[in-house]
Design a protein around this motif. Structure first.
Motif, PDB file in Angstrom:
ATOM      1  N   MET A  46       0.485  -1.329   0.213  1.00 35.78           N
ATOM      2  CA  MET A  46      -0.172   0.114   0.020  1.00 35.78           C
ATOM      3  C   MET A  46       0.674   1.584  -0.060  1.00 35.78           C
ATOM      4  O   MET A  46       0.181   2.311  -0.201  1.00 35.78           O
ATOM      5  N   SER A  47       2.153   1.816   0.525  1.00 39.91           N
ATOM      6  CA  SER A  47       2.987   2.518   0.901  1.00 39.91           C
ATOM      7  C   SER A  47       3.428   2.726  -1.151  1.00 39.91           C
ATOM      8  O   SER A  47       3.658   3.893  -0.494  1.00 39.91           O
ATOM      9  N   HIS A  48       3.316   1.883  -1.256  1.00 36.48           N
ATOM     10  CA  HIS A  48       4.060   2.299  -2.464  1.00 36.48           C
ATOM     11  C   HIS A  48       2.963   2.572  -3.559  1.00 36.48           C
ATOM     12  O   HIS A  48       3.261   3.855  -4.475  1.00 36.48           O
ATOM     13  N   ARG A  93       0.839   5.007  -2.423  1.00 38.00           N
ATOM     14  CA  ARG A  93       0.654   6.013  -2.190  1.00 38.00           C
ATOM     15  C   ARG A  93       1.473   6.987  -3.033  1.00 38.00           C
ATOM     16  O   ARG A  93       1.562   7.860  -3.116  1.00 38.00           O
ATOM     17  N   GLN A  94       2.983   6.385  -2.241  1.00 31.63           N
ATOM     18  CA  GLN A  94       4.108   7.368  -3.370  1.00 31.63           C
ATOM     19  C   GLN A  94       3.927   6.946  -4.637  1.00 31.63           C
ATOM     20  O   GLN A  94       3.722   8.393  -5.187  1.00 31.63           O
ATOM     21  N   PHE A 144      -6.115   7.030   0.860  1.00 31.06           N
ATOM     22  CA  PHE A 144      -4.619   7.980   0.843  1.00 31.06           C
ATOM     23  C   PHE A 144      -4.571   9.211   1.220  1.00 31.06           C
ATOM     24  O   PHE A 144      -5.914  10.325   0.217  1.00 31.06           O
ATOM     25  N   PHE A 190      -2.898  12.918   1.649  1.00 28.13           N
ATOM     26  CA  PHE A 190      -1.340  14.331   1.495  1.00 28.13           C
ATOM     27  C   PHE A 190      -1.141  14.914   2.237  1.00 28.13           C
ATOM     28  O   PHE A 190      -2.125  15.883   1.837  1.00 28.13           O
ATOM     29  N   GLU A 220       3.940  17.402   2.017  1.00 26.41           N
ATOM     30  CA  GLU A 220       4.683  16.296   1.199  1.00 26.41           C
ATOM     31  C   GLU A 220       4.082  16.663  -0.662  1.00 26.41           C
ATOM     32  O   GLU A 220       5.528  16.149  -1.434  1.00 26.41           O
ATOM     33  N   THR A 279      -8.776  -1.624   1.524  1.00 26.49           N
ATOM     34  CA  THR A 279      -8.728  -0.247   2.457  1.00 26.49           C
ATOM     35  C   THR A 279      -9.927   0.094   3.744  1.00 26.49           C
ATOM     36  O   THR A 279      -8.930   0.330   4.634  1.00 26.49           O
TER      37      THR A 279
END
Length: 214
Positions: free
Chosen positions: A1-3, A5-6, A174, A176, A180, A211
């Motif tokens: 999930m972090s990937h 998000r990035q 997500f 941000f 960011e 999610t």
């Protein structure tokens, strides 16, 4: 999930640039300060929260559009259906952005919010035809992002986030922070490193049930 998000952060930052977040922060800070000063000068303390909330929502609508236009982004105060109100709308290549006061109780029931949030629903099947649709700029092939603004209870200033909502509008995939997005825009990803929009939308849709349960 972090990937994922990035990747979304890189896409959003690449299209917004660094000027829009900076202008939005400055414009809203000035308006939130003005709201607080007006309440303190003209209203009893028990009415401050109600008055500030109403004024802030209008300022968010205006300043999201004004900051975007100043940053040379296509933005408008779009009318609701049925008519009577307006909402902020920034239309980019991959995204449509709207603005809202985070504490608003009317978000999930607003017809325009439902229509915009459905931009994040599934794209099936993913075929090469969708790439042509994206290049032609069809508005239904974009991802919806909310410029969500809350009030900092300590200094009454704005706290700005960029959030990707579920298609149900009952929460976000997500979010941000403004910083960011601004920092990512200052060091943008190469165009060939960004995923094609249909692939990104499919990944977002596949992540939605997971999610929601998290």
């Amino acid at each position: 999930m972090s990937h994922l998000r990035q990747i979304l952060l890189q896409h959003i930052a690449a299209e917004l640039g660094s000027l829009f977040p900076t202008l939005l922060e400055d414009y809203l800070a000035a308006k939130y300060e003005a709201c607080q000063a007006y309440s303190e000068a003209h209203l009893d303390r028990v009415l401050h929260a109600r008055a500030n909330g109403s004024l802030q929502q209008l300022h968010i609508l205006q300043e999201v559009v004004r900051a975007a236009q100043k940053a040379n982004l296509p933005a408008e105060m779009a009318p609701t259906s049925p008519r009577g109100h307006h909402y902020a709308k920034i239309t980019l290549e991959r995204f449509v952005l709207g603005g809202m006061r985070l504490e608003s109780s009317h978000w999930s029931s607003a017809k325009y919010a439902k229509s915009l949030a459905q931009l994040n629903t599934a794209l099936e099947p993913v075929t090469p035809d969708l790439f042509a649709a994206v290049s032609n700029g069809q508005p239904g092939e974009r991802i919806f992002v909310v410029v969500a603004v809350a009030e900092n209870p300590l200094n009454h200033g704005p706290e700005i986030t960029f959030a990707v909502p579920f298609s149900s509008r009952q929460g976000f995939h997500f979010s941000f922070t403004l910083e960011e997005v601004r920092q990512a825009a200052l060091t943008p990803a190469q165009a060939d490193a960004l995923e094609p929009l249909p692939v990104l939308k499919k990944r977002l849709d596949e992540a939605e049930p997971q999610t929601k349960q998290a």
